[in-house]
Design an enzyme around this catalytic site. Structure first.
Site, PDB file in Angstrom:
ATOM      1  N   CYS A   1       9.903  28.218   2.426  1.00  0.00           N
ATOM      2  CA  CYS A   1      11.322  27.871   2.484  1.00  0.00           C
ATOM      3  C   CYS A   1      12.014  28.930   3.334  1.00  0.00           C
ATOM      4  O   CYS A   1      11.375  29.553   4.172  1.00  0.00           O
ATOM      5  CB  CYS A   1      11.938  27.718   1.088  1.00  0.00           C
ATOM      6  SG  CYS A   1      12.188  29.240   0.168  1.00  0.00           S
TER       7      CYS A   1
ATOM      8  N   ASN B   1      12.631  32.621   0.452  1.00  0.00           N
ATOM      9  CA  ASN B   1      11.517  32.836  -0.470  1.00  0.00           C
ATOM     10  C   ASN B   1      11.978  33.441  -1.791  1.00  0.00           C
ATOM     11  O   ASN B   1      11.287  34.238  -2.410  1.00  0.00           O
ATOM     12  CB  ASN B   1      10.430  33.698   0.191  1.00  0.00           C
ATOM     13  CG  ASN B   1       9.126  33.737  -0.596  1.00  0.00           C
ATOM     14  OD1 ASN B   1       8.513  34.793  -0.687  1.00  0.00           O
ATOM     15  ND2 ASN B   1       8.690  32.634  -1.140  1.00  0.00           N
TER      16      ASN B   1
ATOM     17  N   CYS C   1      14.158  31.113  -3.961  1.00  0.00           N
ATOM     18  CA  CYS C   1      14.606  29.987  -4.797  1.00  0.00           C
ATOM     19  C   CYS C   1      13.568  28.873  -4.836  1.00  0.00           C
ATOM     20  O   CYS C   1      12.802  28.753  -5.789  1.00  0.00           O
ATOM     21  CB  CYS C   1      15.937  29.422  -4.293  1.00  0.00           C
ATOM     22  SG  CYS C   1      17.315  30.577  -4.307  1.00  0.00           S
ATOM     23  N   ARG C   2      13.549  28.071  -3.794  1.00  0.00           N
ATOM     24  CA  ARG C   2      12.720  26.863  -3.786  1.00  0.00           C
ATOM     25  C   ARG C   2      11.219  27.150  -3.730  1.00  0.00           C
ATOM     26  O   ARG C   2      10.454  26.615  -4.538  1.00  0.00           O
ATOM     27  CB  ARG C   2      13.108  25.959  -2.614  1.00  0.00           C
ATOM     28  CG  ARG C   2      14.507  25.392  -2.742  1.00  0.00           C
ATOM     29  CD  ARG C   2      14.924  24.645  -1.495  1.00  0.00           C
ATOM     30  NE  ARG C   2      15.174  25.590  -0.393  1.00  0.00           N
ATOM     31  CZ  ARG C   2      15.476  25.237   0.838  1.00  0.00           C
ATOM     32  NH1 ARG C   2      15.526  23.959   1.161  1.00  0.00           N
ATOM     33  NH2 ARG C   2      15.717  26.144   1.757  1.00  0.00           N
ATOM     34  N   SER C   3      10.783  27.943  -2.766  1.00  0.00           N
ATOM     35  CA  SER C   3       9.334  28.132  -2.615  1.00  0.00           C
ATOM     36  C   SER C   3       8.698  28.860  -3.801  1.00  0.00           C
ATOM     37  O   SER C   3       7.580  28.507  -4.181  1.00  0.00           O
ATOM     38  CB  SER C   3       8.974  28.786  -1.281  1.00  0.00           C
ATOM     39  OG  SER C   3       9.600  30.023  -1.100  1.00  0.00           O
TER      40      SER C   3
ATOM     41  N   ASP D   1      18.711  23.350  -0.559  1.00  0.00           N
ATOM     42  CA  ASP D   1      18.709  24.770  -0.903  1.00  0.00           C
ATOM     43  C   ASP D   1      19.776  25.059  -1.965  1.00  0.00           C
ATOM     44  O   ASP D   1      20.966  24.852  -1.718  1.00  0.00           O
ATOM     45  CB  ASP D   1      18.984  25.604   0.341  1.00  0.00           C
ATOM     46  CG  ASP D   1      18.713  27.078   0.151  1.00  0.00           C
ATOM     47  OD1 ASP D   1      18.458  27.512  -0.990  1.00  0.00           O
ATOM     48  OD2 ASP D   1      18.765  27.810   1.159  1.00  0.00           O
TER      49      ASP D   1
END
Length: 144
Positions: free
Chosen positions: A9, A12, A14-16, A117
């Site tokens: 993402c 690195n 939050c999402r990933s 995001d």
């Protein structure tokens, strides 16, 4: 068979990290390594507190996560690179064209959508991101 999956993402944090933890938990011993990194990583930062909280509600521990920047050695070792939105796929394909064919969106099988995001947004955005990530992971599990 995929031995190493990399999730990418932006920051690195939050999402990933959520996707990395969920893939690792669901894949178990089916892959050797699941990792994550960012195209503009906040290197050394822990996962966002809301990402940690939402992941914990699903039995996932992000406490040890530290953000790292995408780099060629990490990318080259990955059999499959899953991105969270189109901008990440575009960035990787532009900077590392030799990786084409390994780079796919996490939501490829869900209309090729983006996971939005949640950074600096309310908790509900993190819950939605996790829900979207979970859908993508479930679809990939059927194909791995």
């Amino acid at each position: 068979m995929f031995n190493h999956i990399l999730v990418v993402c932006t920051g690195n944090i939050c999402r990933s990290p959520m996707a990395e933890a969920l893939l690792r938990a669901r894949l178990g011993r089916r892959v050797r390594q699941v990792a994550s990194a960012g195209t503009g990583a906040l290197v050394g930062f822990p996962a966002d507190p809301l990402a940690v909280e939402v992941a914990a509600e699903h039995g996932l521990d992000l406490s040890a996560h530290r953000a790292r920047q995408v780099a060629l050695p990490l990318l080259s070792s990955a059999d499959l690179i899953l991105t969270l939105d189109q901008s990440h796929s575009d960035w990787l394909n532009r900077h590392y064209p030799q990786l084409r064919g390994r780079v796919h969106k996490l939501l490829r099988w869900c209309g090729n959508a983006d996971v939005q995001d949640p950074y600096q947004r309310p908790r509900a955005a993190f819950v939605q991101a996790f829900t979207d990530i979970e859908a993508g992971v479930e679809d990939w599990l059927q194909r791995l």
